[in-house]
Scaffold this active site. Structure first.
Site, PDB file in Angstrom:
ATOM      1  N   GLU A  82      10.321   5.604  -3.023  1.00  0.00           N
ATOM      2  CA  GLU A  82       9.492   6.247  -4.157  1.00  0.00           C
ATOM      3  C   GLU A  82      10.219   5.829  -5.554  1.00  0.00           C
ATOM      4  O   GLU A  82       9.564   5.538  -6.594  1.00  0.00           O
ATOM      5  CB  GLU A  82       8.881   7.525  -4.169  1.00  0.00           C
ATOM      6  CG  GLU A  82       7.676   7.640  -2.986  1.00  0.00           C
ATOM      7  CD  GLU A  82       8.305   8.272  -1.573  1.00  0.00           C
ATOM      8  OE1 GLU A  82       9.577   8.226  -1.786  1.00  0.00           O
ATOM      9  OE2 GLU A  82       7.776   8.352  -0.836  1.00  0.00           O
TER      10      GLU A  82
ATOM     11  N   HIS B  90       3.486  19.812   1.775  1.00  0.00           N
ATOM     12  CA  HIS B  90       2.428  18.725   1.489  1.00  0.00           C
ATOM     13  C   HIS B  90       1.168  19.201   0.820  1.00  0.00           C
ATOM     14  O   HIS B  90       0.089  18.413   0.969  1.00  0.00           O
ATOM     15  CB  HIS B  90       2.074  18.190   3.110  1.00  0.00           C
ATOM     16  CG  HIS B  90       3.223  17.388   3.775  1.00  0.00           C
ATOM     17  ND1 HIS B  90       4.242  18.113   4.267  1.00  0.00           N
ATOM     18  CD2 HIS B  90       3.330  16.311   4.082  1.00  0.00           C
ATOM     19  CE1 HIS B  90       5.149  17.243   4.637  1.00  0.00           C
ATOM     20  NE2 HIS B  90       4.547  16.200   4.649  1.00  0.00           N
TER      21      HIS B  90
END
Lengths: 338, 338
Positions: free
Chosen positions: B54, B123
């Site tokens: 990322e 998450h």
């Protein structure tokens, strides 16, 4: 020294059976979210974890069940944690991607690559506080392009940390072929950091035991970190209910609802060339099929491979399996008690 | 008017704008299969799978944008931005100022946020307050398909960085692939009115910083964003039975914020309840209180937010995320104060 194959198989079989209970519970809705299984990784876990000693630490990824079981954590506690019960390993607050055991120095994370820095810190504490102990960092090959993991490799070499990097390589980063997004060879890359490297068939528990044993001895003696590249499969794919496997296993049923939109997109006026569109469609159609085909080969299943080596003593093998069956049945019943 | 799901809306806007503007390319983890229809139409040059890196690909989007492209970057879950924060915190957000206003980076970061699927604390975070804290970033959180389309349309025309956040519970894709996963044994409290709805025949941009009044009322103003809007609208029906007439405002964009609409609504009711799925401390709910105070509005204030790390246990998760019972309770408590 030779490994005790019976001992290793006991751990592998116990892990497999335990995870089969996890799968049933998950299918019944007793466990939520995308449950990542260790199916296929048992030989890697057993070959390494069975050689750990008191004071050694483990940094785990989102697939922590087999190493934790093999490290000696109470299976009922793990199962109850996966069910989100207050009497689970972490009070039901962590869940399957965040399993911790302070007394065993085990920590997990659902962030890909984060076991690198975690392993480095555990190894630093080992070097500083408990000479002769070490840390293990488990991760998949999908994590190998994550900056923090690569930085940890350099840190481990620069500080000569007692750390074993374990790359469990199934060739798939969720639905992406790892090779399509990764440059170079992993072992060469690790060597570039100055790490000792070893490559091993992760379905061969004896091979893992030997290579990990050597690396662990070396690092305990102050010889620095090692990168262990172990090839494996994931028999249920990335997680239970993984869409690539659902499509790959039942292409007709699962592909039908997707076909209309795909064909509409393929024939829209503006966009890529027809060659590009055909290439995309072919890729979409082949990835599920290939993933299932590659990941479910019997000879790549570490349980099957190890069992074949023991089958000549069938009575002993069946007695061992029966004994573990009784234990896991009991774990299942206890986990369901109020 | 047409009816579309949240997912279809996003795909429709992307397909249209990508067809019209060749500078737009889309990249991120697993996008070729997650966005299979776009991959089919536009091919692998414009729809690119990335490694799990990322920091690299988000950082690259900024300079690609500076050099003439319009990248749409996908990071599956906002939680994963943790490993790539330099790109947002120190690069994208600073460019316009550092260049003396001469250079901007027009890219869209698409990510999902929010909880309710039993995925625990790593998450399911919301984090729009955390991101909006940084000057120079636009943060968009739509709550209906029509808003999702109009705001994405604006994002793709905007001349600076836009973080476009989709709550997981709005999208069939994520509810299926992180929640149901092929099972019928699990249940989720889905915001159905936000998952599917009417959308305009032709996409028009919805300006940033324009809140939507979802319901007018004279007793109490509730401000929310994302799934919280739907929880609040359900609570408003229950409050009506208690004789409390509630005005409900959907911010739609957290940064920039529609200060005028907020002040007007709170002035007229004299009471503000903030419903925020993001963390309570140092975030959106406190910012709204500050706006009211700075404007010299005399109002009673309360908030229903996520106060701590989201627990894995489904039962505890449901209590931790703002739900309609907690909203009703908070509203009644606020009414009783004056």
């Amino acid at each position: 020294m030779e490994p005790d194959l019976w001992y290793l198989y006991r751990h592998m079989f116990r892990s497999r059976l335990f995870e089969q209970v996890v799968q049933v519970f998950w299918e019944q809705g007793l466990i939520s979210f995308d449950m990542h299984m260790g199916y296929g990784e048992e030989a890697i876990a057993a070959g390494i974890v069975c050689q750990m000693v008191d004071g050694d630490a483990m940094a785990l990824d989102h697939r922590g069940t087999p190493p934790l079981l093999m490290r000696g954590i109470e299976p009922t506690l793990i199962l109850r944690e996966l069910m989100g019960r207050p009497d689970g390993l972490c009070g039901g607050l962590g869940g399957h991607m965040h399993l911790y055991s302070r007394e065993h120095l085990c920590a997990s994370s659902g962030i890909v690559g984060s076991s690198g820095p975690a392993g480095a810190g555990f190894a630093l504490a080992a070097q500083y506080l408990r000479p002769g102990t070490l840390a293990i960092a488990f991760f998949g090959e999908g994590a190998i392009n994550q900056g923090m993991l690569l930085e940890s490799m350099n840190l481990a070499v620069a500080w000569q940390l007692p750390l074993l990097f374990v790359c469990k390589d199934d060739k798939w980063s969720i639905s992406t072929r790892s090779a399509s997004v990764t440059g170079g060879e992993l072992v060469e890359r690790a060597r570039g950091f100055g790490l000792h490297t070893v490559e091993v068939d992760g379905a061969d528990v004896e091979a893992v035991w030997h290579s990990a044993g050597e690396a662990m001895k070396r690092t305990r003696d102050g010889g620095g970190p090692t990168f262990l590249h172990a090839h494996c499969v994931h028999l249920e794919g990335h997680h239970l209910g993984f869409f690539l496997f659902r499509v790959g296993r039942d292409q007709i049923k699962e592909m039908i609802p997707l076909l209309g939109p795909l064909l509409r997109s393929a024939t829209r006026r503006k966009g890529g060339s027809s060659r590009e569109r055909i290439r995309s469609l072919t890729d979409i159609a082949t990835r599920p099929r290939d993933a299932v085909k590659e990941q479910t080969q019997k000879e790549k299943d570490p349980l099957y491979r190890t069992r074949q080596k023991l089958i000549s003593d069938r009575d002993r093998l069946e007695a061992l399996e029966a004994e573990i069956n009784v234990e896991i049945q009991d774990v299942m019943e206890v986990a369901l008690e109020d | 008017m047409r009816t579309m799901s949240f997912d279809e809306t996003i795909e429709d806007v992307l397909a249209q704008t990508m067809a019209d503007d060749p500078r737009i390319i889309l990249f991120g983890e697993d996008v070729q299969l997650f966005q299979a229809n776009l991959y089919t139409q536009f091919g692998g040059r414009r729809i690119r799978d990335t490694p799990i890196s990322e920091g690299a690909f988000l950082g690259a989007a900024i300079t690609a944008a500076m050099a003439g492209m319009r990248p749409v970057v996908e990071v599956s879950l906002v939680d994963f931005l943790g490993v790539a924060m330099d790109a947002l915190l120190n690069q994208a957000s600073k460019l316009e100022t550092f260049s003396g206003g001469k250079w901007k980076a027009p890219f869209v970061l698409r990510t999902t946020c929010g909880g309710g699927l039993g995925g625990g604390g790593q998450h399911q975070q919301s984090l729009w307050g955390w991101l909006s804290h940084i000057p120079g970033l636009t943060v968009v959180v739509p709550s209906t398909p029509a808003d999702a389309g109009g705001l994405l349309f604006s994002a793709l025309q905007h001349d600076g960085p836009v973080i476009y956040m989709t709550h997981k519970l709005f999208t069939d894709f994520w509810v299926e692939n992180l929640g149901y996963l092929g099972r019928k044994t699990v249940d989720f409290d889905l915001p159905l009115a936000g998952m599917r709805g009417t959308v305009p025949e032709k996409w028009e941009p919805i300006p940033f910083g324009q809140a939507a009044i979802k319901r007018s009322g004279v007793d109490l103003t509730i401000i929310s964003v994302g799934v919280g809007v739907h929880r609040t609208l359900e609570a408003a029906v229950m409050l009506e039975e208690e004789g409390i007439d509630t005005c409900v405002i959907d911010l739609r964009t957290v940064s920039p914020m529609d200060t005028a609409a907020i002040c007007e609504a709170v002035s007229s009711t004299g009471r503000l309840l903030v419903v925020d799925e993001d963390y309570q401390g140092f975030g959106l709910s406190g910012e709204l209180a500050a706006i009211i105070l700075e404007a010299g509005i005399n109002a009673n204030y309360g908030r229903v937010c996520t106060e701590k790390t989201i627990p894995y246990s489904r039962e505890l998760e449901a209590q931790t995320l703002p739900n309609k019972e907690r909203i009703v309770e908070g509203a009644i408590e606020l009414m009783d104060r004056s």
